[in-house]
Design a protein around this motif. Structure first.
Motif, short mmCIF file in Angstrom:
data_model
loop_
_atom_site.label_atom_id
_atom_site.label_comp_id
_atom_site.label_asym_id
_atom_site.label_seq_id
_atom_site.Cartn_x
_atom_site.Cartn_y
_atom_site.Cartn_z
N SER A 1 -7.02 7.29 4.43
CA SER A 1 -7.10 5.94 4.77
C SER A 1 -6.74 4.91 3.80
O SER A 1 -7.71 4.61 3.18
CB SER A 1 -8.66 5.88 5.44
N LEU A 2 -5.56 4.65 3.84
CA LEU A 2 -4.93 3.71 2.94
C LEU A 2 -5.60 2.40 2.87
O LEU A 2 -5.82 1.55 1.87
CB LEU A 2 -3.37 3.57 2.95
N GLU A 3 -5.85 1.91 4.21
CA GLU A 3 -6.34 0.70 4.43
C GLU A 3 -7.80 0.52 3.68
O GLU A 3 -8.26 -0.63 2.98
CB GLU A 3 -6.52 0.42 5.89
N GLN A 4 -8.49 1.60 4.08
CA GLN A 4 -9.95 1.43 3.54
C GLN A 4 -9.82 1.78 1.72
O GLN A 4 -10.53 1.22 1.18
CB GLN A 4 -10.70 2.90 4.17
N ALA A 5 -8.94 2.40 1.25
CA ALA A 5 -8.67 2.31 -0.14
C ALA A 5 -8.37 1.04 -0.48
O ALA A 5 -8.86 0.75 -1.52
CB ALA A 5 -7.59 3.33 -0.46
N VAL B 1 -13.67 5.17 -7.46
CA VAL B 1 -14.35 6.50 -6.84
C VAL B 1 -14.11 6.26 -5.31
O VAL B 1 -13.43 7.08 -4.39
CB VAL B 1 -15.86 6.75 -7.22
N GLU B 2 -14.56 5.14 -4.90
CA GLU B 2 -14.47 4.94 -3.23
C GLU B 2 -12.74 4.85 -2.86
O GLU B 2 -12.32 5.27 -1.90
CB GLU B 2 -15.27 3.58 -2.81
N ALA B 3 -12.05 4.06 -3.35
CA ALA B 3 -10.59 4.03 -3.43
C ALA B 3 -9.99 5.52 -3.45
O ALA B 3 -9.20 5.63 -2.26
CB ALA B 3 -10.03 2.96 -4.25
N THR B 4 -10.38 6.38 -4.32
CA THR B 4 -9.76 7.65 -4.33
C THR B 4 -10.17 8.27 -3.27
O THR B 4 -9.30 9.13 -2.51
CB THR B 4 -10.16 8.04 -5.71
N ASN B 5 -11.32 8.33 -2.99
CA ASN B 5 -11.90 9.13 -1.83
C ASN B 5 -11.30 8.74 -0.68
O ASN B 5 -11.00 9.60 0.43
CB ASN B 5 -13.29 9.18 -1.68
N ALA B 6 -10.96 7.54 -0.28
CA ALA B 6 -10.30 6.98 0.98
C ALA B 6 -8.87 7.39 0.89
O ALA B 6 -8.27 7.72 2.04
CB ALA B 6 -10.48 5.51 0.91
N TYR B 7 -8.27 7.30 -0.19
CA TYR B 7 -6.78 7.62 -0.43
C TYR B 7 -6.76 9.31 -0.22
O TYR B 7 -5.88 9.52 0.72
CB TYR B 7 -6.12 7.54 -1.76
N MET C 1 0.84 -1.05 -0.01
CA MET C 1 0.05 0.06 -0.02
C MET C 1 0.99 1.15 0.06
O MET C 1 0.47 2.37 -0.33
CB MET C 1 -0.79 0.00 1.15
N THR C 2 1.94 1.25 0.30
CA THR C 2 3.04 2.29 0.32
C THR C 2 3.39 3.11 -1.02
O THR C 2 3.77 4.01 -0.92
CB THR C 2 4.24 2.14 1.25
N GLY C 3 3.14 2.49 -2.05
CA GLY C 3 3.53 3.05 -3.37
C GLY C 3 2.58 3.73 -4.10
O GLY C 3 2.53 3.82 -5.34
N TRP C 4 1.34 4.02 -3.48
CA TRP C 4 0.32 4.68 -4.18
C TRP C 4 0.56 5.89 -4.52
O TRP C 4 1.08 6.66 -3.79
CB TRP C 4 -1.05 4.48 -3.09
#
Length: 133
Positions: A101-105, A91-97, A1-4
């Motif tokens: 909240s990377l875990e939620q993304a 969309v959900e992943a982007t909003n979480a990002y 998840m750290t490379g987003w």
């Protein structure tokens, strides 16, 4: 998840294109249904009884078309559902990002990769169609 490294504007652009394509698929599927229905109606009937008492039934071509539609129903429903789920997940992943909240993304992204439940969708559509009668 750290490379987003997500570009919200880029995601919005791609999601817009996906939704346009899904709308076009839905229009095509609707046209397909109407065309098959018209073909079934135009294919003629089988007559039973020479005295006019036996009645008419759907012809062989209409029955073959009905079987074809039945056999491809899940595939036709899958395509726009998959596109919609993918766009919504992006969309959900982007909003979480964006909210940090990377875990939620990651969870939203993972959920979006799952195949849609076509069976549940078709059952709900049939129920809704039955209520409209």
């Amino acid at each position: 998840m750290t490379g987003w490294d997500i570009s919200p504007a880029g995601v919005q652009s791609v999601v817009s294109n996906v939704r346009d394509a899904a709308d076009a698929m839905n229009s095509g599927i609707t046209l397909y249904g109407k065309s098959v229905e018209g073909a079934m109606t135009s294919a003629g009937t089988l007559s039973f009884g020479t005295d006019g008492v036996g009645g008419d039934a759907a012809g062989l071509v209409a029955l073959a078309l009905a079987k074809f539609v039945e056999g491809t129903e899940r595939d036709m429903a899958f395509l726009p559902l998959r596109a919609s789920n993918s766009a919504n997940g992006a969309v959900e992943a982007t909003n979480a990002y964006i909210s940090g909240s990377l875990e939620q993304a990651w969870n939203a992204q993972r959920q979006a990769t799952r195949a849609p439940d076509v069976t549940a969708f078709l059952e709900a559509a049939r129920k809704k169609a039955g209520e409209g009668r």
